[in-house]
Design a protein around this motif. Structure first.
Motif: not given
Length: 202
Positions: A23-26, A15-18, A8-9
């Motif tokens: 980082a993966v998308m970058s 925050d770590y998961i976001k 959940k938010s």
């Protein structure tokens, strides 16, 4: 993304998961740019009107860059070209971003499309065949660049900005050039000090 579906938010790890997801998308984006530069990306070529790509990409860009005004002069009877639409969009966005970075206080970007016929003789130096081409020219009112920078502008990892996630990787123009070459196109280099960003593709 799967981890975020299970939290959940208000989760203390959100925050770590976001951050991991970003980082993966970058990293994925960096890989795509490297593949574009190395001319080994997977392309799906379809007969396309470049004017449509210019219209869509410029609208998308100006939504988040209100300080930049885009002026378009598009040839109405532009020839169709076989391109990968997403790759050409990436080229144009990279050129828009490069222009935007040169105009810290805002400014104008001028985009022009036109049909062009190139002779075999004029194409020898670029290792492409003569014939019908479509030319996209992008010019801005930015600060330009000196001759030393112009000589290195298409080198991978060369950047005049600081390295970092929100700074520069030096791959924007290099990957754009790689994509243009993979489409049997060529770059149009400037004869003036202010950088004229352009591509021409068959």
């Amino acid at each position: 993304s799967l981890m975020r579906l299970q939290t959940k938010s208000d989760d203390p790890n959100d925050d770590y998961i976001k951050g991991l997801e970003k980082a993966v998308m970058s990293a994925a984006d960096l890989t795509n740019q490297l593949l574009g530069f190395a001319r080994k990306g997977k392309y799906t070529l379809k007969s396309t009107r470049l004017n449509d790509i210019v219209e869509n990409s410029s609208k998308m860009f100006t939504r988040t860059r209100k300080e930049v005004v885009i002026h378009k002069k598009l040839q109405p009877d532009l020839w169709n070209v076989k391109v990968d639409q997403s790759q050409i969009e990436q080229v144009l966005i990279n050129l828009y971003l490069n222009a935007w970075h040169a105009m810290q206080e805002g400014g104008d970007i001028f985009i022009q499309s036109e049909n062009a016929y190139l002779s075999d003789e004029s194409c020898k130096a670029f290792d492409v065949a003569g014939g019908k081409y479509v030319k996209i020219s992008i010019t801005d009112t930015g600060i330009g660049m000196d001759k030393a920078t112009m000589q290195r502008v298409f080198e991978p990892f060369f950047t005049t900005k600081k390295m970092g996630p929100q700074k520069g990787t030096g791959l924007g123009l290099a990957s754009a050039y790689g994509i243009v070459k993979s489409h049997n196109g060529r770059r149009c280099f400037p004869l003036i000090e202010h950088f004229h960003r352009g591509i021409i593709t068959q």
